[in-house]
Motif scaffolding. Structure first.
Motif, short mmCIF file in Angstrom:
data_model
loop_
_atom_site.label_atom_id
_atom_site.label_comp_id
_atom_site.label_asym_id
_atom_site.label_seq_id
_atom_site.Cartn_x
_atom_site.Cartn_y
_atom_site.Cartn_z
N ARG A 20 2.92 4.28 -6.26
CA ARG A 20 4.21 3.69 -5.89
C ARG A 20 4.91 3.21 -7.15
NH1 ARG A 20 0.84 2.35 -1.71
NH2 ARG A 20 1.66 2.58 0.37
N ARG A 21 6.21 3.42 -7.22
CA ARG A 21 7.01 2.90 -8.32
C ARG A 21 8.27 2.30 -7.73
NH1 ARG A 21 2.99 3.05 -10.41
NH2 ARG A 21 2.29 4.27 -12.16
N SER A 22 8.61 1.13 -8.24
CA SER A 22 9.82 0.45 -7.78
C SER A 22 10.87 0.47 -8.88
CB SER A 22 9.51 -1.00 -7.40
OG SER A 22 8.66 -1.03 -6.29
N LYS A 60 7.06 6.42 -3.13
CA LYS A 60 5.62 6.66 -3.10
C LYS A 60 5.33 8.14 -3.03
CE LYS A 60 4.95 6.11 1.87
NZ LYS A 60 4.18 5.45 2.92
N SER A 61 4.18 8.51 -3.57
CA SER A 61 3.72 9.89 -3.56
C SER A 61 2.22 9.89 -3.81
CB SER A 61 4.44 10.72 -4.62
OG SER A 61 4.08 12.07 -4.49
N VAL A 67 5.85 11.39 -8.46
CA VAL A 67 6.70 10.19 -8.55
C VAL A 67 7.71 10.38 -9.68
CG1 VAL A 67 6.76 7.74 -9.16
CG2 VAL A 67 5.11 8.55 -7.50
N THR A 83 11.40 1.41 -3.51
CA THR A 83 10.04 1.81 -3.87
C THR A 83 9.82 3.23 -3.39
OG1 THR A 83 9.27 -0.47 -3.66
CG2 THR A 83 7.59 1.25 -3.65
N ASN A 92 3.59 -0.21 -10.78
CA ASN A 92 3.79 -1.14 -9.67
C ASN A 92 2.65 -1.03 -8.69
OD1 ASN A 92 6.28 -1.74 -10.80
ND2 ASN A 92 7.31 -0.16 -9.62
N HIS A 114 9.71 4.45 0.24
CA HIS A 114 8.78 3.67 1.05
C HIS A 114 9.40 2.35 1.50
CE1 HIS A 114 5.02 1.98 2.40
NE2 HIS A 114 5.11 1.00 1.53
N GLU A 115 10.14 1.71 0.60
CA GLU A 115 10.78 0.43 0.92
C GLU A 115 12.16 0.39 0.28
OE1 GLU A 115 8.43 -2.81 -0.52
OE2 GLU A 115 6.76 -2.38 0.80
N PHE A 151 -0.27 9.45 -1.06
CA PHE A 151 0.61 8.31 -1.29
C PHE A 151 -0.12 7.14 -1.95
CE2 PHE A 151 3.94 10.52 0.34
CZ PHE A 151 3.93 10.76 1.69
#
Length: 162
Positions: free
Chosen positions: A80-82, A130-131, A137, A128, A162, A110-111, A77
């Motif tokens: 992360r990309r939002s 995650k991986s 991702v 968001t 991100n 994640h979020e 993880f």
């Protein structure tokens, strides 16, 4: 780590115990039983922290127990990309959208933060994902794009990391 082991009682504990015995810290375990899988084997992903120099000993213990190690990575993880989703998120079941990512086994939401201005107005959410690698991702984002088309949601993706 991604492990393959017999799908029988006690096997998961047998895979986790050596990490604990070495003073390692188990951060997460992803264990999903696939009823379609043949051969009575089970894939398990374990994210853990272990001391330098103990990995070879751990892998040796797994081999002696008949547990196959399919993949070993340094950390999980990391990527992360939002994205922003706009549309009738609640009416189109945002939990279903999240489940489509989380059920992949290689990425997760994640979020999530959401704004709902009025009951009949479109909502917006920052999500968001995650991986452990950018490839996964991107695979998750492709799933999300398909879901957005199906549910008539607008996706706004970042042009930078991100």
């Amino acid at each position: 780590m991604k492990l393959e082991m017999k799908d029988s009682p006690g096997q998961l504990v047998a895979a986790l115990k050596p990490i604990s015995d070495m003073g390692g810290n188990i951060l997460s375990v992803i264990h999903e039983r696939d009823p379609e899988a043949d051969g009575g084997l089970l894939d398990v992903q374990i994210m853990c922290e272990i001391s330098e120099g103990t990995l070879d000993t751990l892998l040796s213990q797994y081999r002696s127990q008949g547990i196959s190690v399919l993949r070993v990575g340094e950390e999980r993880f990391l990527v992360r990309r939002s994205i922003i989703l706009i549309g009738h998120l609640i009416h189109t079941d945002i939990s279903d959208t999240i489940d489509k990512i989380d059920s992949t086994g290689y990425a997760e939401v994640h979020e999530l933060s959401m704004v709902m201005p009025a009951i009949n107005e479109p909502s917006s959410a920052k999500m968001t994902i995650k991986s452990d690698c950018i490839t996964d991702v991107n695979r998750a984002l492709a799933i999300l794009r398909d879901v957005a088309r199906e549910k008539e949601l607008l996706i706004i993706e970042s042009l930078e990391g991100n």
